[in-house]
Design an enzyme around this catalytic site. Structure first.
Site, PDB file in Angstrom:
ATOM      1  N   ASP A 122       0.846  -1.191   0.000  1.00 57.98           N
ATOM      2  CA  ASP A 122       0.000   0.000   0.000  1.00 57.98           C
ATOM      3  C   ASP A 122       0.879   1.237   0.000  1.00 57.98           C
ATOM      4  OD1 ASP A 122      -2.433   1.340  -0.029  1.00 57.98           O
ATOM      5  OD2 ASP A 122      -2.527   1.489   2.155  1.00 57.98           O
ATOM      6  N   TYR A 124       1.178   5.651  -0.424  1.00 58.47           N
ATOM      7  CA  TYR A 124       0.692   6.800   0.354  1.00 58.47           C
ATOM      8  C   TYR A 124       0.908   8.004  -0.555  1.00 58.47           C
ATOM      9  CZ  TYR A 124       0.424   9.509   4.829  1.00 58.47           C
ATOM     10  OH  TYR A 124       0.092  10.344   5.867  1.00 58.47           O
ATOM     11  N   HIS A 129      -3.904  13.887   0.770  1.00 56.39           N
ATOM     12  CA  HIS A 129      -4.152  13.003   1.912  1.00 56.39           C
ATOM     13  C   HIS A 129      -2.987  13.055   2.905  1.00 56.39           C
ATOM     14  CE1 HIS A 129      -5.342   9.532   4.279  1.00 56.39           C
ATOM     15  NE2 HIS A 129      -4.178   8.958   4.026  1.00 56.39           N
ATOM     16  N   ARG A 138       0.561  15.622  13.249  1.00 58.39           N
ATOM     17  CA  ARG A 138       1.858  16.200  13.577  1.00 58.39           C
ATOM     18  C   ARG A 138       1.795  17.711  13.615  1.00 58.39           C
ATOM     19  NH1 ARG A 138       3.060  11.765  10.456  1.00 58.39           N
ATOM     20  NH2 ARG A 138       2.892  13.030   8.598  1.00 58.39           N
TER      21      ARG A 138
HETATM   22 MN    MN Z   1      -4.149   2.845   2.644  1.00 62.39          MN
END
Ligand code: MN
Length: 411
Positions: A122, A124, A129, A138
């Protein structure tokens, strides 16, 4: 795009137009699962077509629980099967007109996971997002971590719990510790979420030590599916430091049953976002490597009909699939036919295009309403999440159908 007319009846807004012809695995009643191609509201039975001698691939390749062996034949062959079927569905003198038994109504068929997924990764790769999550977890001023614009960040997911659309999922149990707690507790996840993603299915394996360039990457991608990377945010938040996602993700991921080939998506290629700073040479690419695929997420409950809660687009991805594959193999890691690589949550710029409830409800701070007026921040028991996606140009539509899943109470 040349215009094609099929003699098969296809509803006007069907995802499964003559331009699409995605591959899947289906079964009818208690019969064995086999391979098929979707057209309109029907499935072309590839075993039957092969037995009629109308395609060059033997029926044994289609009399399988998965498409792995067929995909392993390579694009030259798999793409020819697709184009041969297209011709058979277009031709006025098609022999299929005398063989209604090769058609199965989709509503009479059960769909299965189309491939055996050996490994699942997966990524990113949506900058929107990653920025939203960074702001929440953060630093709002410095949301993106320093590596993000240099590396298509990803993690190795869990292949065993990838399920086909329609599979129900029990709310996961796990360790949770909020800031207010002194010590962690064991409980059912209270912040259950979805992630709107697309996944690609690897169509050509590599040997250990081999690298795939961005230029050759398309040769290794058989096709795409819709992908819901279910996420337990409270479990994830406590466990993810320092090695990343684990049990907050691995309880289930759902994928759509029809694999739309990269060839069918060719007309919908678009330029990706500009990447700054410049990427390292192995991540450089030429041409249009993003795809204009409209995506939406619907949420329904035992009391509310479906409410559209997000509209996004696959074209927003900062890192494209070719870069993801080049990065994945740059260290010599081998890939296998059937591996699934998911995009990461696909969020757009504005709130209506956020690809997770974490963003839509901004960490639970901004509740939203379903059609019947009930309030949500995260997923409750018996809620159903349905994702849809399609590309459309000049009235020609190539779609993915849907990936849907209902959350049941924890076991
Ligand atoms: Mn994901």
């Amino acid at each position: 795009m040349t215009t094609l007319h099929t003699w098969v009846s296809v509803p006007k807004k069907s995802d499964f137009s003559i331009y699409n012809l995605p591959f899947g695995i289906f079964s009818v009643n208690d019969e064995a699962a086999k391979a098929g191609i979707a057209i309109g509201e029907q499935i072309v039975d590839l075993v039957a077509i092969s037995e009629l001698g109308l395609i060059e691939v033997g029926a044994a390749y289609f009399r399988q629980k998965t498409l792995n062996e067929f995909i392993s034949l390579g694009k030259k062959i798999t793409d020819k099967v697709r184009l041969d079927i297209q011709n058979l569905l277009v031709s006025e003198n098609s022999p299929l007109k005398n063989h209604p038994e090769v058609f199965v109504l989709q509503k009479d068929a059960k769909m299965h996971l189309p491939v055996h997924v050996g490994d699942y990764t997966d990524f990113y790769s949506s900058i929107e997002h990653a920025t939203n999550v960074g702001k929440m977890f953060r630093d709002p001023e410095n949301a993106l971590l320093s590596n993000w614009r240099h590396i298509p960040v990803g993690y190795h997911g869990r292949a065993s719990s990838i399920v086909v659309s329609g599979t129900t999922i029990h709310r996961p149990m796990g360790q949770v510790k909020t800031n207010e707690m002194e010590t962690p507790v064991f409980k059912a996840s209270g912040n259950l979420d979805f992630e709107l993603e697309m996944g690609f299915v690897v169509g050509k394996s590599t040997a250990l030590g081999e690298r795939v360039s961005t230029k050759d990457a398309a040769e290794h991608i058989f096709g795409l599916v819709l992908f819901n990377d279910w996420s337990a945010r409270d479990i994830q938040k406590w466990e993810y430091v320092p090695l990343g996602p684990f049990l907050g993700k691995s309880f289930a991921s759902s994928m759509s049953p029809w694999i739309v080939t990269l060839e069918a998506l060719e007309p919908f290629k678009v330029q990706g976002p500009e990447q700054t700073p410049e990427v390292l040479s192995y991540l450089e690419y030429e041409g249009e490597k993003n795809y204009d695929i409209q995506l939406e997420v619907g949420m329904s409950s035992s009391t509310s009909e479906e409410t559209t809660i997000s509209k996004s687009n696959f074209k927003y991805m900062y890192w494209n699939m070719m870069q993801q594959l080049a990065h994945h193999t740059v260290n010599g890691c081998n890939i296998n036919v059937g591996d699934v690589m998911a995009s990461g949550t696909i969020s757009g710029k504005d709130e209506s295009s956020y690809g997770s409830l974490l963003e839509i409800s901004w960490g639970g701070k901004k509740p939203f309403e379903l059609k019947d007026g009930s309030i949500r921040t995260f997923i409750e028991d018996n809620d159903t999440i349905t994702m849809r996606g399609f590309a459309e140009k000049e009235g020609k539509r190539v779609g993915f159908g849907e990936v849907t899943g209902t959350i049941l109470p924890n076991k």
